[in-house]
Motif scaffolding. Structure first.
Motif, PDB file in Angstrom:
ATOM      1  N   VAL A 127      28.752  29.782  24.728  1.00 46.37           N
ATOM      2  CA  VAL A 127      29.961  28.864  24.848  1.00 46.37           C
ATOM      3  C   VAL A 127      31.305  29.860  24.445  1.00 46.37           C
ATOM      4  O   VAL A 127      31.210  30.074  23.249  1.00 46.37           O
ATOM      5  N   ILE A 128      32.051  30.215  25.395  1.00 45.44           N
ATOM      6  CA  ILE A 128      33.272  30.715  25.029  1.00 45.44           C
ATOM      7  C   ILE A 128      34.432  29.592  25.123  1.00 45.44           C
ATOM      8  O   ILE A 128      34.533  29.268  26.189  1.00 45.44           O
ATOM      9  N   GLU A 129      35.100  29.256  24.226  1.00 48.36           N
ATOM     10  CA  GLU A 129      35.916  28.246  24.295  1.00 48.36           C
ATOM     11  C   GLU A 129      37.478  28.886  24.380  1.00 48.36           C
ATOM     12  O   GLU A 129      38.529  28.738  23.458  1.00 48.36           O
ATOM     13  N   SER A 130      37.633  29.643  25.463  1.00 47.36           N
ATOM     14  CA  SER A 130      38.860  30.350  25.448  1.00 47.36           C
ATOM     15  C   SER A 130      39.227  30.847  26.875  1.00 47.36           C
ATOM     16  O   SER A 130      38.199  30.723  27.732  1.00 47.36           O
ATOM     17  N   ASP A 131      40.410  31.050  27.367  1.00 48.34           N
ATOM     18  CA  ASP A 131      40.779  32.011  28.733  1.00 48.34           C
ATOM     19  C   ASP A 131      39.634  33.351  28.318  1.00 48.34           C
ATOM     20  O   ASP A 131      39.855  33.842  27.290  1.00 48.34           O
ATOM     21  N   VAL A 132      39.423  33.780  29.692  1.00 45.50           N
ATOM     22  CA  VAL A 132      38.615  35.013  29.336  1.00 45.50           C
ATOM     23  C   VAL A 132      39.257  36.017  30.587  1.00 45.50           C
ATOM     24  O   VAL A 132      39.431  35.683  31.583  1.00 45.50           O
ATOM     25  N   GLU A 133      39.669  37.185  30.048  1.00 50.50           N
ATOM     26  CA  GLU A 133      40.089  38.270  31.055  1.00 50.50           C
ATOM     27  C   GLU A 133      39.092  39.409  30.775  1.00 50.50           C
ATOM     28  O   GLU A 133      39.224  39.772  29.678  1.00 50.50           O
ATOM     29  N   ILE A 134      38.773  39.893  31.968  1.00 52.78           N
ATOM     30  CA  ILE A 134      37.934  41.114  31.873  1.00 52.78           C
ATOM     31  C   ILE A 134      38.605  42.171  32.986  1.00 52.78           C
ATOM     32  O   ILE A 134      38.732  42.063  33.883  1.00 52.78           O
ATOM     33  N   THR A 135      38.584  43.262  32.160  1.00 48.12           N
ATOM     34  CA  THR A 135      39.031  44.554  32.856  1.00 48.12           C
ATOM     35  C   THR A 135      37.841  45.542  33.011  1.00 48.12           C
ATOM     36  O   THR A 135      37.326  45.866  32.092  1.00 48.12           O
ATOM     37  N   GLY A 136      37.418  45.755  34.002  1.00 48.72           N
ATOM     38  CA  GLY A 136      36.398  46.566  34.287  1.00 48.72           C
ATOM     39  C   GLY A 136      35.601  46.227  35.181  1.00 48.72           C
ATOM     40  O   GLY A 136      35.533  44.989  35.808  1.00 48.72           O
ATOM     41  N   ASP A 137      34.360  46.785  35.471  1.00 50.56           N
ATOM     42  CA  ASP A 137      33.218  46.481  36.360  1.00 50.56           C
ATOM     43  C   ASP A 137      32.357  45.339  35.757  1.00 50.56           C
ATOM     44  O   ASP A 137      32.077  45.434  34.426  1.00 50.56           O
ATOM     45  N   ILE A 138      31.894  44.421  36.493  1.00 49.46           N
ATOM     46  CA  ILE A 138      31.056  43.205  36.053  1.00 49.46           C
ATOM     47  C   ILE A 138      29.516  43.693  36.643  1.00 49.46           C
ATOM     48  O   ILE A 138      29.572  43.754  38.034  1.00 49.46           O
ATOM     49  N   THR A 139      28.363  43.902  35.864  1.00 55.45           N
ATOM     50  CA  THR A 139      27.112  43.900  36.457  1.00 55.45           C
ATOM     51  C   THR A 139      26.425  42.407  36.248  1.00 55.45           C
ATOM     52  O   THR A 139      26.358  42.213  34.989  1.00 55.45           O
ATOM     53  N   HIS A 140      25.779  41.950  37.301  1.00 60.53           N
ATOM     54  CA  HIS A 140      25.419  40.684  36.842  1.00 60.53           C
ATOM     55  C   HIS A 140      23.877  40.465  37.417  1.00 60.53           C
ATOM     56  O   HIS A 140      23.651  41.049  38.310  1.00 60.53           O
ATOM     57  N   THR A 141      23.079  39.904  36.677  1.00 63.93           N
ATOM     58  CA  THR A 141      21.781  39.344  37.069  1.00 63.93           C
ATOM     59  C   THR A 141      21.499  38.078  36.908  1.00 63.93           C
ATOM     60  O   THR A 141      21.791  37.566  35.787  1.00 63.93           O
ATOM     61  N   GLY A 142      20.986  37.287  37.814  1.00 71.21           N
ATOM     62  CA  GLY A 142      20.799  35.833  37.653  1.00 71.21           C
ATOM     63  C   GLY A 142      21.831  34.983  38.449  1.00 71.21           C
ATOM     64  O   GLY A 142      22.374  35.487  39.164  1.00 71.21           O
ATOM     65  N   ASN A 143      21.785  33.767  38.374  1.00 73.05           N
ATOM     66  CA  ASN A 143      22.542  32.898  39.007  1.00 73.05           C
ATOM     67  C   ASN A 143      23.882  32.557  38.040  1.00 73.05           C
ATOM     68  O   ASN A 143      23.697  32.588  36.706  1.00 73.05           O
ATOM     69  N   TYR A 144      24.723  32.156  38.823  1.00 75.28           N
ATOM     70  CA  TYR A 144      25.918  31.462  37.944  1.00 75.28           C
ATOM     71  C   TYR A 144      26.504  30.351  38.852  1.00 75.28           C
ATOM     72  O   TYR A 144      26.468  30.164  39.994  1.00 75.28           O
ATOM     73  N   ASN A 145      27.177  29.356  38.278  1.00 78.82           N
ATOM     74  CA  ASN A 145      28.036  28.475  38.810  1.00 78.82           C
ATOM     75  C   ASN A 145      29.644  28.601  38.813  1.00 78.82           C
ATOM     76  O   ASN A 145      30.171  29.027  37.703  1.00 78.82           O
ATOM     77  N   GLN A 146      30.235  28.371  39.850  1.00 78.24           N
ATOM     78  CA  GLN A 146      31.678  28.856  39.727  1.00 78.24           C
ATOM     79  C   GLN A 146      32.316  27.533  40.559  1.00 78.24           C
ATOM     80  O   GLN A 146      32.191  27.206  41.826  1.00 78.24           O
TER      81      GLN A 146
END
Length: 159
Positions: A127-146
């Motif tokens: 659990v991350i209780e904050s805004d998240v900013e990502i700079t750079g590439d994201i590699t993802h494995t699995g499912n997610y909900n948006q």
């Protein structure tokens, strides 16, 4: 007579020095106050209670029963102990590379700061209780909900 007194004084001094730092184990912890206290069993057989557990600023933890302690007698007074360090070899990760740092618990959860990466490992929910900013590439494995849309290897699906 004087030699006997000197031997007695020397013996008392030796005992004070020997008892300055003692090893023991945690019997119970109380984390309900600003300064956590521990009931401990020392190797010399004594069982002090409500010993203050001094923690480093910014880091807090509640040790498990059976964890090992270093207790210091302030001013050489065995009635004024503080615990400065707690270790638990039952759960300590091994084989870190030189310079690596790890925060871990008894459940196998950890944050590892390695030479070229930071790894968060948990079999539980993160659990991350904050805004998240990502700079750079994201590699993802699995499912997610948006925003109510479930996205898996077959594409998006509405909930």
């Amino acid at each position: 007579m004087r030699d006997a007194i000197n031997r007695t004084d020397t013996h008392k001094q030796e005992m004070i020095v020997r008892n300055l730092v003692q090893r023991g184990v945690v019997d119970r912890s109380d984390a309900s106050k600003k300064m956590q206290t521990l009931d401990i069993s020392l190797l010399n057989g004594s069982k002090p209670t409500k010993v203050e557990h001094w923690e480093r600023y910014g880091i807090t933890y509640r040790p498990l029963e059976g964890a090992e302690v270093l207790a210091i007698a302030l001013g050489g007074n065995p009635d004024h102990l503080v615990v400065t360090d707690v270790a638990d070899r039952r759960h300590r990760p091994t084989n870190l590379n030189p310079g690596e740092l790890m925060i871990h618990d008894h459940q196998g959860q950890s944050i590892l700061i390695g030479k070229d990466y930071i790894k968060i490992a948990t079999g539980k929910k993160l659990v991350i209780e904050s805004d998240v900013e990502i700079t750079g590439d994201i590699t993802h494995t699995g499912n997610y909900n948006q925003s109510g849309v479930h996205i898996d290897s077959n594409g998006p699906h509405t909930a």
